[in-house]
Design a protein around this motif. Structure first.
Motif, PDB file in Angstrom:
ATOM      1  N   THR B 247       0.856  -1.191   0.000  1.00  0.00           N
ATOM      2  CA  THR B 247       0.000   0.000   0.000  1.00  0.00           C
ATOM      3  C   THR B 247       0.893   1.241   0.000  1.00  0.00           C
ATOM      4  O   THR B 247       2.120   1.138   0.072  1.00  0.00           O
ATOM      5  N   LEU B 248       0.269   2.408  -0.049  1.00  0.00           N
ATOM      6  CA  LEU B 248       1.047   3.650  -0.124  1.00  0.00           C
ATOM      7  C   LEU B 248       1.996   3.806   1.060  1.00  0.00           C
ATOM      8  O   LEU B 248       3.168   4.148   0.891  1.00  0.00           O
ATOM      9  N   VAL B 249       1.470   3.546   2.273  1.00  0.00           N
ATOM     10  CA  VAL B 249       2.323   3.689   3.453  1.00  0.00           C
ATOM     11  C   VAL B 249       3.428   2.641   3.445  1.00  0.00           C
ATOM     12  O   VAL B 249       4.584   2.926   3.759  1.00  0.00           O
ATOM     13  N   TYR B 250       3.096   1.430   3.055  1.00  0.00           N
ATOM     14  CA  TYR B 250       4.115   0.385   3.018  1.00  0.00           C
ATOM     15  C   TYR B 250       5.202   0.724   2.005  1.00  0.00           C
ATOM     16  O   TYR B 250       6.371   0.426   2.210  1.00  0.00           O
ATOM     17  N   LYS B 251       4.805   1.375   0.919  1.00  0.00           N
ATOM     18  CA  LYS B 251       5.768   1.738  -0.121  1.00  0.00           C
ATOM     19  C   LYS B 251       6.743   2.802   0.378  1.00  0.00           C
ATOM     20  O   LYS B 251       7.940   2.721   0.110  1.00  0.00           O
ATOM     21  N   VAL B 252       6.226   3.784   1.126  1.00  0.00           N
ATOM     22  CA  VAL B 252       7.128   4.787   1.708  1.00  0.00           C
ATOM     23  C   VAL B 252       8.171   4.086   2.563  1.00  0.00           C
ATOM     24  O   VAL B 252       9.365   4.366   2.481  1.00  0.00           O
ATOM     25  N   TYR B 253       7.701   3.151   3.363  1.00  0.00           N
ATOM     26  CA  TYR B 253       8.597   2.422   4.260  1.00  0.00           C
ATOM     27  C   TYR B 253       9.595   1.582   3.485  1.00  0.00           C
ATOM     28  O   TYR B 253      10.802   1.669   3.698  1.00  0.00           O
ATOM     29  N   SER B 254       9.093   0.783   2.536  1.00  0.00           N
ATOM     30  CA  SER B 254      10.015  -0.142   1.879  1.00  0.00           C
ATOM     31  C   SER B 254      10.966   0.568   0.911  1.00  0.00           C
ATOM     32  O   SER B 254      12.130   0.228   0.846  1.00  0.00           O
ATOM     33  N   ASP B 255      10.468   1.587   0.209  1.00  0.00           N
ATOM     34  CA  ASP B 255      11.366   2.344  -0.670  1.00  0.00           C
ATOM     35  C   ASP B 255      12.459   3.045   0.128  1.00  0.00           C
ATOM     36  O   ASP B 255      13.621   3.076  -0.268  1.00  0.00           O
ATOM     37  N   GLY B 256      12.067   3.623   1.249  1.00  0.00           N
ATOM     38  CA  GLY B 256      13.045   4.326   2.071  1.00  0.00           C
ATOM     39  C   GLY B 256      14.024   3.370   2.712  1.00  0.00           C
ATOM     40  O   GLY B 256      15.203   3.660   2.836  1.00  0.00           O
ATOM     41  N   LEU B 257      13.521   2.187   3.115  1.00  0.00           N
ATOM     42  CA  LEU B 257      14.367   1.214   3.791  1.00  0.00           C
ATOM     43  C   LEU B 257      15.466   0.709   2.872  1.00  0.00           C
ATOM     44  O   LEU B 257      16.610   0.564   3.264  1.00  0.00           O
ATOM     45  N   LEU B 258      15.097   0.465   1.644  1.00  0.00           N
ATOM     46  CA  LEU B 258      16.106   0.012   0.696  1.00  0.00           C
ATOM     47  C   LEU B 258      17.060   1.145   0.370  1.00  0.00           C
ATOM     48  O   LEU B 258      18.107   0.932  -0.214  1.00  0.00           O
ATOM     49  N   GLY B 259      16.666   2.372   0.760  1.00  0.00           N
ATOM     50  CA  GLY B 259      17.575   3.499   0.658  1.00  0.00           C
ATOM     51  C   GLY B 259      17.853   3.937  -0.751  1.00  0.00           C
ATOM     52  O   GLY B 259      18.700   4.783  -0.995  1.00  0.00           O
ATOM     53  N   GLY B 260      17.138   3.390  -1.717  1.00  0.00           N
ATOM     54  CA  GLY B 260      17.400   3.713  -3.101  1.00  0.00           C
ATOM     55  C   GLY B 260      17.187   5.184  -3.409  1.00  0.00           C
ATOM     56  O   GLY B 260      18.142   5.911  -3.709  1.00  0.00           O
ATOM     57  N   ASN B 261      15.966   5.629  -3.265  1.00  0.00           N
ATOM     58  CA  ASN B 261      15.642   6.943  -3.773  1.00  0.00           C
ATOM     59  C   ASN B 261      14.982   7.814  -2.701  1.00  0.00           C
ATOM     60  O   ASN B 261      13.779   7.742  -2.481  1.00  0.00           O
ATOM     61  N   LEU B 262      15.794   8.640  -2.055  1.00  0.00           N
ATOM     62  CA  LEU B 262      15.278   9.483  -0.984  1.00  0.00           C
ATOM     63  C   LEU B 262      14.272  10.498  -1.489  1.00  0.00           C
ATOM     64  O   LEU B 262      13.261  10.763  -0.854  1.00  0.00           O
TER      65      LEU B 262
END
Lengths: 282, 293
Positions: B247-262
């Motif tokens: 979901t949108l919130v999960y995506k913020v978390y997972s995208d940020g966690l992988l640290g790819g694209n701040l």
């Protein structure tokens, strides 16, 4: 009501019991699973009746932890959760009640802008400011600390609004009376307003305690040390072990333990809780 | 509304609001501002250089099919959770509003799931429906369903919707019950005297009178589905299989966690912030209307 024939009443009883069964079933399964042998569960042979390993499983869960090398005993996680929940609940009530007091009982420059600044935080849940907040907490060296767990969640627009609303209904005569008695603003707050707010505070406490106890995303991010883990984070790590098979009886025992305090609070303080809920949300 | 009786003090009020104000500024506004600034910046992979790129992060985001899918998914989840949980809770509340024996016990037995934390909800349900050891999965398989939510995206989505709706029943039940009890009994009696049968009474009297509560709960449930399902998703599927439960919130978390694209993660946060503002705004307009009526 007018036509309360037996049939309808039975139907209502039946529907309510079905509802309760649906609501209770997952927890029943958890309790049953927490008393059984892991091998049996892992084979998909779990029985729907309690097994004989109750004491052994709960002893290991509470005092030892899972067999995975780095896991903590659940007693420690519960203590962390308890400290965090208490800090959040007490902190939110404390800073909200004094700021509501200032806003209602004083006229000072920037009074309304300050009120709005607090109010707007309603719209900034921790999920949407998660990484910048993480960075700030890291810069302040508060990772893996109780302060780091609680402080970023401690502001409360709803509590401030609630106390403000309540103070508005306190009759002005009370202030006049205590002023005649020679009381200053702090005396009045302590001796008059605080005792009057007791039920409001208690209702809020119930809700805020549960809110704090159930926090997940924030502690997940900022705790890296196992001994700082809260129970919600711990339980998730238990089901994602890579080094061994998941020990389901222990996971289920942990789930049961994680539910106990908030469910106990809700059931024991049902009246306060319901009133507090309806007041804060509406 | 203003108090007539007030204290006069120059410094005390500031001292009283200071703790709350400090927390709000340090942990709410400063990070929110950071998110907004970050969303306009592009950092290279090593964080060595940063450039101001206006709305590029946003444009890129909206051109990304994965983001688009997660928007659709989030709304779909929200409505499925809200509708199923609301309708079941309403049925239970209507029953519990009747003068039955033991009705207080029923209410107590129905409200406690409110207190169960989302990750615990997730753990309970994944255990029951785990493909190889779940008790319920056994029955599903016996019924001829090839049940494996760890591989099948539709089943994973169903699992999350069911678990999230389950947790929300008690909350909706409480508010429906409060709403039902606020309706004067004489209204029902009048309808009954007019010859309206119970089902008809429900649709022509109860439902319209309850509509403000329904609307309020709809908004609350959508906010819940947006944010509080994080713990459920993270424990049950971790966004998988593939990205089918991100979901949108999960995506913020997972995208940020992988640290790819701040920058992208920040832009996503800002979009979520706008969504929350809109939803909160709707809630408040509603509350205000209720107060003035």
């Amino acid at each position: 009501m007018v036509e309360q024939e037996g049939i309808r009443r039975y139907l209502a009883h039946i529907i309510l019991w079905i509802g309760i069964a649906i609501v209770a079933f997952p927890v029943y399964i958890a309790i049953v699973a927490s008393t059984q042998d892991n091998a049996l569960i892992a084979n998909g042979q779990m029985s729907l009746l309690p097994g004989g390993h109750f004491f052994e499983v709960y002893y290991q869960t509470i005092f030892v932890g899972t067999s995975g090398s780095t896991r903590e005993p659940v007693a420690n996680m519960m203590l962390n959760s308890l400290i965090m929940a208490l800090l959040i609940a007490v902190g939110k009530i404390a800073i909200s009640i004094i700021s509501a007091y200032a806003i209602v009982y004083f006229r000072f420059p920037l009074r309304m802008p300050i009120f709005w600044l607090i109010f707007i935080t309603l719209m900034l849940p921790v999920e949407v400011r998660i990484y910048p907040t993480y960075k700030i907490v890291a810069d302040l060296h508060m990772l893996d600390s109780y302060a780091g767990l609680a402080l970023p969640l401690i502001a409360s627009a709803t509590a401030t609004l609630l106390f403000r609303q309540f103070f508005m209904t306190v009759p002005d005569e009370l202030l006049e009376a205590s002023r005649i008695d020679g009381a200053g603003p702090l005396r009045f707050f302590w001796d008059t307003l605080l005792p009057l707010s007791r039920t409001n505070m208690a209702a809020l406490f119930v809700i805020l305690f549960i809110l704090g106890w159930n926090q997940y995303l924030w502690p997940l991010l900022i705790t890296t040390r196992d001994d700082m883990q809260t129970i919600q984070v711990g339980i998730r790590k238990m089901i994602t072990t890579t080094d061994a098979l998941t020990e389901w009886p222990i996971v289920m025992a942990t789930a049961v333990l994680a539910m106990l305090p908030p469910v106990f609070v809700v059931v024991a303080m049902q009246k306060l809780f319901v009133r507090g809920l309806v007041e804060t949300e509406k | 509304m203003q108090k007539q009786a007030i204290f006069k003090s120059k410094l005390l009020p500031y001292a009283l609001v200071a703790p709350q104000l400090a927390v709000v500024l340090i942990f709410f506004y400063w990070p929110a501002l950071q998110a907004v600034i970050q969303s306009f910046l592009l950092q290279d992979a090593f964080g060595l250089s940063t450039s101001f790129v206006w709305f590029d992060n946003y444009i890129e985001l909206f051109q990304d099919p994965a983001y688009f899918e997660s928007i659709i998914r989030t709304f779909f989840f929200s409505f499925a959770i809200a509708v199923s949980s609301l309708s079941f809770a309403l049925l239970l509340a209507v029953m519990a509003d009747k003068p039955l024996r033991g009705v207080m016990l029923y209410r107590t037995l129905l409200i406690w799931p409110y207190a169960v934390a989302p990750p615990v909800v997730g753990v309970l349900w994944i255990f029951m429906l785990h493909p190889s050891l779940g008790v319920l999965a056994r029955y599903l398989r016996a019924a001829g369903i090839d049940w494996n939510p760890l591989l099948d995206s539709n089943q994973a989505a169903t699992l999350i919707i069911v678990a999230a709706a389950w947790k929300q029943i008690s909350y909706n039940f409480l508010f429906f019950l409060a709403g039902l009890q606020a309706i004067p009994k004489s209204v029902f009696e009048a309808a009954a005297i007019d010859g309206a049968r119970p089902m008809r009474r429900f649709w022509t009297v109860t439902f319209p009178l309850l509509s403000p509560t329904i609307f309020f709960l709809l908004v609350v449930n959508i906010v819940y589905a947006f944010f509080d399902t994080f713990g459920i998703i993270d424990t049950m599927t971790r966004g998988g299989p593939g990205t089918s439960t991100v979901t949108l919130v999960y995506k913020v978390y997972s995208d940020g966690l992988l640290g790819g694209n701040l920058g992208s993660s920040a832009a996503q946060s800002v979009i979520l912030m706008i969504l929350v503002i809109v939803l909160t705004g709707i809630q408040f307009r509603f509350v205000e209307r209720k107060v003035t009526y």
